[in-house]
Design a protein around this motif. Structure first.
Motif, PDB file in Angstrom:
ATOM      1  N   UNK A  84       3.404   3.163  12.834  1.00 46.07           N
ATOM      2  CA  UNK A  84       4.029   4.405  12.424  1.00 46.07           C
ATOM      3  C   UNK A  84       5.543   4.417  12.424  1.00 46.07           C
ATOM      4  N   UNK A  85       6.224   3.570  13.163  1.00 39.15           N
ATOM      5  CA  UNK A  85       7.688   3.598  13.195  1.00 39.15           C
ATOM      6  C   UNK A  85       8.257   2.249  12.777  1.00 39.15           C
ATOM      7  N   UNK A  86       9.142   2.285  11.786  1.00 32.99           N
ATOM      8  CA  UNK A  86       9.691   1.054  11.217  1.00 32.99           C
ATOM      9  C   UNK A  86      11.197   0.982  11.392  1.00 32.99           C
ATOM     10  N   UNK A  87      11.722  -0.238  11.378  1.00 31.05           N
ATOM     11  CA  UNK A  87      13.154  -0.490  11.519  1.00 31.05           C
ATOM     12  C   UNK A  87      13.913  -0.219  10.227  1.00 31.05           C
ATOM     13  N   UNK A  88      13.225  -0.247   9.094  1.00 30.27           N
ATOM     14  CA  UNK A  88      13.857  -0.019   7.796  1.00 30.27           C
ATOM     15  C   UNK A  88      12.764   0.239   6.759  1.00 30.27           C
ATOM     16  N   UNK A  89      13.163   0.796   5.621  1.00 28.54           N
ATOM     17  CA  UNK A  89      12.209   1.025   4.533  1.00 28.54           C
ATOM     18  C   UNK A  89      12.957   1.058   3.211  1.00 28.54           C
ATOM     19  N   UNK A  90      12.197   0.888   2.134  1.00 26.16           N
ATOM     20  CA  UNK A  90      12.765   1.008   0.799  1.00 26.16           C
ATOM     21  C   UNK A  90      11.790   1.755  -0.099  1.00 26.16           C
ATOM     22  N   UNK A  91      12.337   2.419  -1.087  1.00 24.35           N
ATOM     23  CA  UNK A  91      11.555   3.122  -2.098  1.00 24.35           C
ATOM     24  C   UNK A  91      12.253   2.806  -3.418  1.00 24.35           C
ATOM     25  N   UNK A  92      11.752   1.803  -4.095  1.00 22.21           N
ATOM     26  CA  UNK A  92      12.443   1.270  -5.269  1.00 22.21           C
ATOM     27  C   UNK A  92      11.633   1.538  -6.529  1.00 22.21           C
ATOM     28  N   UNK A  93      12.233   2.287  -7.433  1.00 21.35           N
ATOM     29  CA  UNK A  93      11.649   2.624  -8.736  1.00 21.35           C
ATOM     30  C   UNK A  93      10.248   3.216  -8.602  1.00 21.35           C
ATOM     31  N   UNK A  94      10.133   4.212  -7.716  1.00 24.69           N
ATOM     32  CA  UNK A  94       8.859   4.889  -7.479  1.00 24.69           C
ATOM     33  C   UNK A  94       8.932   6.363  -7.878  1.00 24.69           C
ATOM     34  N   UNK A  96       0.829  -1.196   0.000  1.00 26.05           N
ATOM     35  CA  UNK A  96       0.000   0.000   0.000  1.00 26.05           C
ATOM     36  C   UNK A  96       0.858   1.238   0.000  1.00 26.05           C
ATOM     37  N   UNK A  97       0.225   2.359   0.254  1.00 23.35           N
ATOM     38  CA  UNK A  97       0.966   3.616   0.286  1.00 23.35           C
ATOM     39  C   UNK A  97       1.239   4.031   1.716  1.00 23.35           C
ATOM     40  N   UNK A  98       2.209   4.879   1.872  1.00 21.00           N
ATOM     41  CA  UNK A  98       2.573   5.332   3.212  1.00 21.00           C
ATOM     42  C   UNK A  98       1.443   6.135   3.850  1.00 21.00           C
ATOM     43  N   UNK A  99       0.628   6.764   3.025  1.00 22.91           N
ATOM     44  CA  UNK A  99      -0.513   7.523   3.545  1.00 22.91           C
ATOM     45  C   UNK A  99      -1.566   6.617   4.173  1.00 22.91           C
ATOM     46  N   UNK A 132       6.842  16.392 -10.222  1.00 20.44           N
ATOM     47  CA  UNK A 132       7.218  17.542  -9.410  1.00 20.44           C
ATOM     48  C   UNK A 132       8.117  17.215  -8.246  1.00 20.44           C
ATOM     49  N   UNK A 133       9.103  18.079  -8.067  1.00 19.08           N
ATOM     50  CA  UNK A 133      10.066  17.884  -6.978  1.00 19.08           C
ATOM     51  C   UNK A 133       9.410  17.999  -5.612  1.00 19.08           C
ATOM     52  N   UNK A 134       8.425  18.884  -5.471  1.00 21.20           N
ATOM     53  CA  UNK A 134       7.766  19.055  -4.168  1.00 21.20           C
ATOM     54  C   UNK A 134       7.010  17.799  -3.755  1.00 21.20           C
ATOM     55  N   UNK A 135       6.363  17.135  -4.696  1.00 25.47           N
ATOM     56  CA  UNK A 135       5.646  15.892  -4.387  1.00 25.47           C
ATOM     57  C   UNK A 135       6.618  14.775  -4.024  1.00 25.47           C
ATOM     58  N   UNK A 136       7.746  14.724  -4.719  1.00 28.46           N
ATOM     59  CA  UNK A 136       8.776  13.724  -4.391  1.00 28.46           C
ATOM     60  C   UNK A 136       9.322  13.981  -2.997  1.00 28.46           C
ATOM     61  N   UNK A 137       9.598  15.243  -2.696  1.00 27.56           N
ATOM     62  CA  UNK A 137      10.109  15.604  -1.377  1.00 27.56           C
ATOM     63  C   UNK A 137       9.088  15.278  -0.284  1.00 27.56           C
ATOM     64  N   UNK A 138       7.816  15.519  -0.561  1.00 29.22           N
ATOM     65  CA  UNK A 138       6.753  15.198   0.391  1.00 29.22           C
ATOM     66  C   UNK A 138       6.756  13.701   0.716  1.00 29.22           C
ATOM     67  N   UNK A 139       6.890  12.868  -0.307  1.00 35.90           N
ATOM     68  CA  UNK A 139       6.934  11.421  -0.088  1.00 35.90           C
ATOM     69  C   UNK A 139       8.149  11.028   0.751  1.00 35.90           C
ATOM     70  N   UNK A 140       9.320  11.552   0.406  1.00 34.32           N
ATOM     71  CA  UNK A 140      10.536  11.199   1.136  1.00 34.32           C
ATOM     72  C   UNK A 140      10.473  11.654   2.596  1.00 34.32           C
ATOM     73  N   UNK A 141       9.911  12.824   2.831  1.00 35.23           N
ATOM     74  CA  UNK A 141       9.764  13.299   4.216  1.00 35.23           C
ATOM     75  C   UNK A 141       8.777  12.426   4.988  1.00 35.23           C
ATOM     76  N   UNK A 142       7.748  11.973   4.324  1.00 42.06           N
ATOM     77  CA  UNK A 142       6.776  11.097   4.966  1.00 42.06           C
ATOM     78  C   UNK A 142       7.421   9.772   5.359  1.00 42.06           C
ATOM     79  N   UNK A 143       8.239   9.234   4.464  1.00 43.08           N
ATOM     80  CA  UNK A 143       8.961   7.992   4.775  1.00 43.08           C
ATOM     81  C   UNK A 143       9.866   8.212   5.978  1.00 43.08           C
ATOM     82  N   UNK A 144      10.608   9.309   5.948  1.00 42.66           N
ATOM     83  CA  UNK A 144      11.514   9.613   7.069  1.00 42.66           C
ATOM     84  C   UNK A 144      10.742   9.691   8.388  1.00 42.66           C
TER      85      UNK A 144
END
Length: 75
Positions: A24-34, A14-17, A40-52
């Motif tokens: 809510x807190x994980x030991x590790x994560x991956x974002x592969x070919x997404x 599923x999605x992080x949303x 848009x850079x802002x949407x990409x940054x939003x996703x990466x911040x959400x993962x963090x």
């Protein structure tokens, strides 16, 4: 050699949303070919911040992405 991963690893599809607060807190994560599918850079940054925000402090994060023109068959 059996590593017992089935008792230590859980795949969440599923999605992080869609994560529940209890997940809510994980030991590790991956974002592969997404990222190349996100406009848009802002949407990409939003996703990466959400993962963090869903990772434990110091948790590893694997990011694999491509760069180039999405409409080019060579990509």
């Amino acid at each position: 050699m059996k590593l017992g991963l089935e008792n230590r690893v859980r795949l969440i599809r599923g999605t992080i949303d869609g994560l529940l607060p209890s997940e809510s807190k994980f030991d590790a994560a991956s974002c592969i070919l997404v990222l190349h599918f996100i406009d848009g850079e802002q949407e990409k940054l939003k996703l990466l911040k959400s993962i963090k925000g869903h990772l434990k402090h110091g948790a590893p994060f694997v990011l694999v992405s491509v760069y180039g023109d999405r409409d080019n068959a060579e990509l």
